[in-house]
Write a protein that holds these residues in place. Structure first.
Motif, PDB file in Angstrom:
ATOM      1  N   LEU A   1       0.840  -1.208   0.000  1.00 37.53           N
ATOM      2  CA  LEU A   1       0.000   0.000   0.000  1.00 37.53           C
ATOM      3  C   LEU A   1       0.868   1.248   0.000  1.00 37.53           C
ATOM      4  CD1 LEU A   1      -3.073   0.066   0.215  1.00 37.53           C
ATOM      5  CD2 LEU A   1      -2.823   0.482   2.617  1.00 37.53           C
TER       6      LEU A   1
ATOM      7  N   MET B   1      -6.336  -1.487  -0.844  1.00 42.29           N
ATOM      8  CA  MET B   1      -7.045  -0.971   0.332  1.00 42.29           C
ATOM      9  C   MET B   1      -8.331  -1.764   0.559  1.00 42.29           C
ATOM     10  SD  MET B   1      -6.217   1.318   2.409  1.00 42.29           S
ATOM     11  CE  MET B   1      -5.964   3.036   2.640  1.00 42.29           C
TER      12      MET B   1
ATOM     13  N   LEU C   1      -8.837   4.149   6.544  1.00 39.55           N
ATOM     14  CA  LEU C   1      -8.086   3.000   7.083  1.00 39.55           C
ATOM     15  C   LEU C   1      -7.960   3.097   8.599  1.00 39.55           C
ATOM     16  CD1 LEU C   1      -6.226   0.530   6.772  1.00 39.55           C
ATOM     17  CD2 LEU C   1      -4.352   2.101   6.464  1.00 39.55           C
TER      18      LEU C   1
END
Lengths: 75, 204
Positions: A7, A34, B49
């Protein structure tokens, strides 16, 4: 762990590369990674939406804009 | 040693910080407008995230009730569980809601105490709600109930919030790209410093 490292790599490369079309494609790869990460963490609904919207619609928007403007970037 | 442990333990959070700073750097220092917008998207996904990582629990599964967990829980069916146990008919759920409404008035205070005593994860709103639901069964023994443990499921509240954030993110990206196309039509370039140069030398 491996997905997280990839990532960072894809985020860095997509902002580093000079050709905007490949930057858009690598950004699509970033979104897909993701999405995998969130599916692994149990957020399946978020992962679905990211796969459809982040990797799909965002990449289409970026590519259409790049085709309408210019493909080269100075940095 | 302690530093390495902290790094490995909270690896998600370190990655989130790194990605967020990459996005911020791109937004501030890149000259190309499309690069700036890609940086903005990276920044947004980093925040998402972070929030999804908050909701994660070890040994927990996705927040969906399975059939055998709902079975025999007809009387305990509440409004927010009726969509998960989709095989129950509407009238049953309505009945349960009405029942709950009459039930809640008297033992609400007792329930609050109860949830605080065995606060395992009581800081999460959803978990607190599920616990509330569980402690309800202690009162109406013999009615049967949902045999679920809040630690078995991840916190779905952050997932719902982040679903909205993703949609807002793609909307802002779309607006930014539209403005980029307009600027290209006006100035013939998508490099920021060239646009500023043209503005300075006088486009008029």
């Amino acid at each position: 762990m491996i997905i997280l490292i990839f990532l960072i790599l894809t985020a860095f490369i997509s902002l580093r590369v000079k050709d905007l079309l490949s930057a858009a494609m690598i950004f699509g790869v970033y979104s897909l990674l993701m999405c995998l990460l969130w599916a692994g963490m149990g957020a399946v609904d978020v992962a679905f939406t990211e796969a459809a919207v982040g990797a799909g619609v965002s990449a289409v928007f970026l590519i259409s804009t790049i085709l309408r403007t210019s493909r080269r970037s100075s940095d | 040693m302690v530093a390495i442990e902290a790094l490995a333990d909270k690896f998600n959070y370190w990655v989130y910080i790194v990605i967020m700073m990459i996005g911020l750097y791109a937004m501030v220092s890149k000259n190309n407008l499309i690069k700036k917008l890609i940086g903005m998207s990276v920044f947004q996904t980093a925040i998402i995230l972070f929030y999804v990582s908050i909701g994660y629990k070890d040994e927990a599964t996705i927040p969906i009730l399975y059939h055998d967990q709902v079975h025999g829980a007809h009387h305990a069916e509440e409004g927010d569980h009726s969509d998960e146990g989709a095989h129950h008919d509407e009238t049953h759920a309505m009945e349960a809601i009405a029942k709950e409404a009459t039930h809640h008035g008297n033992d609400h205070a007792v329930d609050a105490d109860h949830a605080e005593v065995d606060e395992h994860e009581a800081d999460h709103v959803i978990d607190a709600h599920v616990m509330h639901n569980e402690s309800d069964h202690a009162f109406e023994a013999g009615h049967g109930g949902l045999d679920i443990d809040p630690n078995q499921f991840e916190n779905p509240l952050v997932h719902v919030l982040m679903l909205t954030a993703i949609v807002v993110g793609v909307a802002t990206l779309g607006v930014g790209l539209a403005i980029t196309q307009k600027l290209y039509g006006e100035f013939g370039t998508i490099e920021e410093h060239e646009i500023i140069e043209q503005l300075r030398t006088g486009n008029d």
